[in-house]
Design an enzyme around this catalytic site. Structure first.
Site, PDB file in Angstrom:
ATOM      1  N   HIS A 218       0.864  -1.171   0.000  1.00  0.00           N
ATOM      2  CA  HIS A 218       0.000   0.000   0.000  1.00  0.00           C
ATOM      3  C   HIS A 218       0.905   1.228   0.000  1.00  0.00           C
ATOM      4  O   HIS A 218       2.082   1.153   0.393  1.00  0.00           O
ATOM      5  CB  HIS A 218      -0.894   0.019   1.249  1.00  0.00           C
ATOM      6  CG  HIS A 218      -1.996  -1.000   1.210  1.00  0.00           C
ATOM      7  ND1 HIS A 218      -2.880  -1.105   0.157  1.00  0.00           N
ATOM      8  CD2 HIS A 218      -2.366  -1.961   2.112  1.00  0.00           C
ATOM      9  CE1 HIS A 218      -3.739  -2.077   0.395  1.00  0.00           C
ATOM     10  NE2 HIS A 218      -3.448  -2.622   1.581  1.00  0.00           N
ATOM     11  N   CYS A 266      -0.300   2.500  -4.435  1.00  0.00           N
ATOM     12  CA  CYS A 266      -1.126   3.683  -4.652  1.00  0.00           C
ATOM     13  C   CYS A 266      -0.364   4.922  -4.207  1.00  0.00           C
ATOM     14  O   CYS A 266       0.496   4.863  -3.318  1.00  0.00           O
ATOM     15  CB  CYS A 266      -2.433   3.573  -3.866  1.00  0.00           C
ATOM     16  SG  CYS A 266      -3.552   2.296  -4.473  1.00  0.00           S
TER      17      CYS A 266
END
Length: 386
Positions: A218, A266
């Site tokens: 992430h 991301c």
């Protein structure tokens, strides 16, 4: 002198060189008792035909022994030098002093070209100057290393399903490119920093020509998320930390060698899309304050602190990167595909652009990979198989 060049038939000149090579070749066969007198007479009758149609030469000799093949090989390779010397001799009045140096440079270039990987694709590597590419070490004795850090389990964030497919795919790709791959999983930001320092200190880098650093986790606009990340207490590995650990001040073993950083994460929550009309107005950022530039130099030695880096990220700033629980990340799967297809005939940045091009047309899952913080001064060809 121009008249002398025109009067000399270049075809006849080549035939003379070929005939000289063959005569010397036959003499060696005779001296080493490879052929008897009758066989020499038979071959001598075909010299004129061979001179006119040299492609028949190999066919005439395929039934001979390995000794014949070795002698022929030596003479055939030397014929390139004879032709090169004859070509330079035509201009000896103008460049007699530099002809030998030019010949040596050409021969050195030819040696390097022979080491390029064979490409099954229709395109050959487009290299105009060997000094424009990063040197590639010989496979024997070379110790290339690559590091993959993948976080899939988090204390407060969702599990990254499908990440195991990305690990297997990238590990297989890098191993096929000649790298020994180190895989680390589920690390906090501090643990990632420690692993990076340990990896940068590996002695194998001294006998390597490059390295790959792959991060899959992430992420936010600020960097890669560690396993302990949450909004109240960020656990982030910043880009600057990575570049500082591997710069020329802290990682001397990788000085002047390509350092490729790949990030699948991301960089925000945006979808990276906007609706536009066919005709629009563009606005430019302006600033009332004049630009002021102050230049300082704190370096001790004459080398750039940060050089030979390139970072390829899965999306633009502020936007998401997509991952499928069955197939892994879109970015990683596209990256692996284009590396396998084009690494034999295109340099690294061209491969990256092909990956970008594959995302050019927006669909349901929109993202645009970006090439960032490039300080590579040469083309980086991977030459798989070498």
């Amino acid at each position: 002198m121009a008249g002398k060049r025109q009067s000399q038939d270049p075809v006849n000149a080549i035939k003379v060189v070929a005939s000289t090579m063959l005569n010397s070749f036959l003499e060696d066969l005779k001296e080493k008792n490879v052929l008897n007198k009758q066989e020499l007479q038979t071959m001598g009758q075909t010299v004129n035909v061979i001179t006119k149609k040299t492609e028949n030469l190999v066919g005439d000799l395929t039934e001979k022994t390995q000794v014949v093949g070795k002698i022929f090989k030596d003479h055939f390779l030397n014929s390139g030098s004879l032709l090169s010397l004859k070509s330079h001799a035509e201009n000896e009045d103008e460049c007699s002093e530099s002809s030998s140096a030019v010949l040596q440079e050409i021969q050195a270039s030819q040696v390097k070209v022979r080491k390029l990987c064979p490409c099954d694709h229709s395109h050959e590597p487009k290299i105009t100057n060997v000094h424009e590419i990063y040197p590639v070490m010989e496979k024997e004795g070379r110790t290339r290393l690559a590091l993959i850090i993948c976080n899939s389990e988090f204390d407060y964030l969702s599990k990254r399903q499908g990440s195991e497919i990305d690990i297997l795919g990238m590990q297989d790709l890098l191993e096929n490119l000649g790298y020994s791959v180190v895989v680390k999983e589920n690390l906090s930001a501090l643990e990632m920093k420690t692993e990076l320092k340990n990896f940068a200190a590996r002695q194998e880098h001294k006998f390597s020509d490059s390295t790959f650093l792959v991060f899959m986790s992430h992420g936010t606009l600020d960097g890669i998320c560690g396993t302990k990340h949450r909004n109240e207490e960020p656990d982030i590995l910043h880009d600057d930390t990575i570049f500082q650990i591997f710069n020329n001040r802290n990682c001397r073993s990788l000085k002047d060698k390509p350092k490729v950083i790949i990030m699948q994460a991301c960089r925000g929550r945006g979808d990276g899309a906007v609706w536009v009309t066919d005709v629009g107005e563009a606005s430019a950022w302006t600033c009332d304050q004049p630009l002021q530039c102050y230049i300082f130099n704190d370096a001790i030695e004459k080398t750039h602190v940060e050089k030979d880096f390139i970072a390829f990220k899965s999306s633009t700033p502020h936007n998401v990167s997509w991952r499928l629980n069955t197939d892994g990340s879109l970015f990683i799967s596209h990256l692996i595909h284009y590396f396998r297809e084009f690494s034999c005939c295109h340099h690294l940045e061209e491969i990256f652009r092909k990956v970008q091009n594959s995302f050019e047309t927006p669909n349901t899952m929109i993202q645009m990979p970006t090439i960032e913080r490039v300080s590579m001064t040469r083309y980086f060809y991977l030459f798989p198989g070498n």
